[in-house]
Design an enzyme around this catalytic site. Structure first.
Site, PDB file in Angstrom:
ATOM      1  N   ARG A  61      47.432 -31.446 -50.503  1.00  0.00           N
ATOM      2  CA  ARG A  61      47.951 -30.094 -50.328  1.00  0.00           C
ATOM      3  C   ARG A  61      47.604 -29.632 -48.927  1.00  0.00           C
ATOM      4  NH1 ARG A  61      45.284 -27.678 -55.864  1.00  0.00           N
ATOM      5  NH2 ARG A  61      46.277 -29.202 -57.249  1.00  0.00           N
ATOM      6  N   ASP A  83      47.201 -25.799 -47.002  1.00  0.00           N
ATOM      7  CA  ASP A  83      47.165 -24.372 -47.324  1.00  0.00           C
ATOM      8  C   ASP A  83      48.234 -23.590 -46.569  1.00  0.00           C
ATOM      9  OD1 ASP A  83      45.002 -24.128 -49.215  1.00  0.00           O
ATOM     10  OD2 ASP A  83      43.679 -24.766 -47.591  1.00  0.00           O
ATOM     11  N   ARG A  86      38.683 -27.015 -41.639  1.00  0.00           N
ATOM     12  CA  ARG A  86      38.544 -25.681 -41.026  1.00  0.00           C
ATOM     13  C   ARG A  86      37.086 -25.211 -41.011  1.00  0.00           C
ATOM     14  NH1 ARG A  86      42.982 -22.527 -44.365  1.00  0.00           N
ATOM     15  NH2 ARG A  86      42.052 -20.729 -43.284  1.00  0.00           N
TER      16      ARG A  86
END
Lengths: 241, 241
Positions: free
Chosen positions: A49, A51, A193
């Site tokens: 995935r 975001d 991140r």
């Protein structure tokens, strides 16, 4: 027939890769096109995935489609039907046990920081800051992240196990940009991140690199800063062959 | 006190520069910020309108503001308050008869074409085509546009007079991009996009450059193709000093 496709997308106007009710997602746009072609529901599985706001220059997906079409014709037709923020770069036929996520042997993520006066044209494509960053310090600290570690302090979730393996980290300066490349396997949500957020604290000399020993300790819980989604790109998914 | 400001904006999410009821415009965003600072309505005048989707790297505006603030402080405060797709590059005090549009002695517009497989990351910032273009032919034809002409066939509207003056046109290739720079005074609505549309027809060898004599003839009415807004940038507005 099962297909593997490599896709590229500008994540700015998506609520991420994964299908969400009443929200625009990459998976849903791909499934919409394939379901029209197949005249029945087609499910798309991604290698991972991404975001909301995260971009891809080489996401991998697989799907089953039983219509008489060559991979190159299928790529052409999909690109005519997809919205302008998604494109298929490559399609090939794969064995029918292939799985884009389970078969992946690694991934390459890139994070792009721009150090300059804020430029509207880069707002959705880089993280713009005006801090002084010591690249040498960040590079030295990044060596400590290489290898298998427990990354629970760098993710969000409630699993028992957050083991990941980082093969390589490269940090380079190109004009007014600083580019971070992470290669590894086992990237959890927000992990890149949060790793970047931590390296930035070290590069700004607000944290000492010794913090990494605590953060990688399975028994210590600490919070680290998360940098914005807009600077992150999924560059490539690797497979055995 | 009257101020001249040079601003930059990503036009992707605006319905153009000019204020429109219930639509997001650059002018409205600027007026909103200045009116908060002035605690009363402030009107912003632009050197020219840009259409929906058109970008600016050097639009000029003027406005009156009577609060005790230096130009550099005003720039700083505006940039803190503006949305991320607009930024002020420069502000200076000007005489109170200064007018951003009426005082302009010329403008520089750029149009960017990308010749490659369609890339989602350039969708809003270039016009992407996959045609072969003969740059030499377009350069040769562009010489005919230099000087004062009647441009009624290159605009939309019902005025009596569409005289414009093009000082210089430069066409260059940079990697997979073709960049058109237009310098002149008296640019009407769609004029640059229609001039580019015409040059592309010549570059694709669908039209002969002799078409330009007809198109520049005040007494002949012809329709020409308009290229998309996304490739167009207002680069600079020139003033006497």
């Amino acid at each position: 027939m099962r297909y593997l496709a490599v896709i590229i997308y500008d994540g700015s106007n998506f609520y991420g890769f994964q299908r969400l009710k009443n929200k625009r997602s990459v998976q849903q746009e791909l499934e919409k096109v394939l379901s029209i072609l197949a005249k029945k529901d087609v499910a798309v599985k991604g290698a991972g995935r991404t975001d909301a706001g995260v971009h891809a220059k080489g996401q991998a997906i697989h799907f089953d489609l039983d219509i008489p079409v060559t991979p190159s014709k299928l790529k052409y037709v999909m690109n005519r039907m997809l919205p302008e923020d998604i494109r298929v770069l490559e399609i090939k036929e794969v064995d029918n046990k292939f799985h884009a996520r389970l078969r992946a042997t690694g991934k390459w993520y890139r994070y792009v920081i721009k150090i300059s006066e804020f430029d509207p044209f880069y707002a959705k494509y880089t993280y713009q800051i005006d801090d002084e960053l010591d690249i040498k310090l960040m590079e030295k600290a990044s060596k400590k992240l290489i290898g298998k570690h427990d990354f629970h302090n760098f993710t969000a979730g409630y699993r028992d196990d957050y083991e990941g393996n980082i093969f390589k980290i490269e940090i380079k300066k190109e004009e007014d940009k600083i580019i971070f490349d992470f290669y590894g396997k086992g990237f959890y949500r927000y992990m890149v991140r949060n790793l970047i957020g931590t390296l930035l604290m070290i590069g700004k000399k607000k944290w000492n690199e010794s913090i990494l020993e605590e953060l990688l300790n399975k028994d210590i819980d600490k919070t680290v800063p998360t940098v914005p989604a807009c600077g992150l790109y999924l560059m490539k998914v690797y497979y055995q062959d």
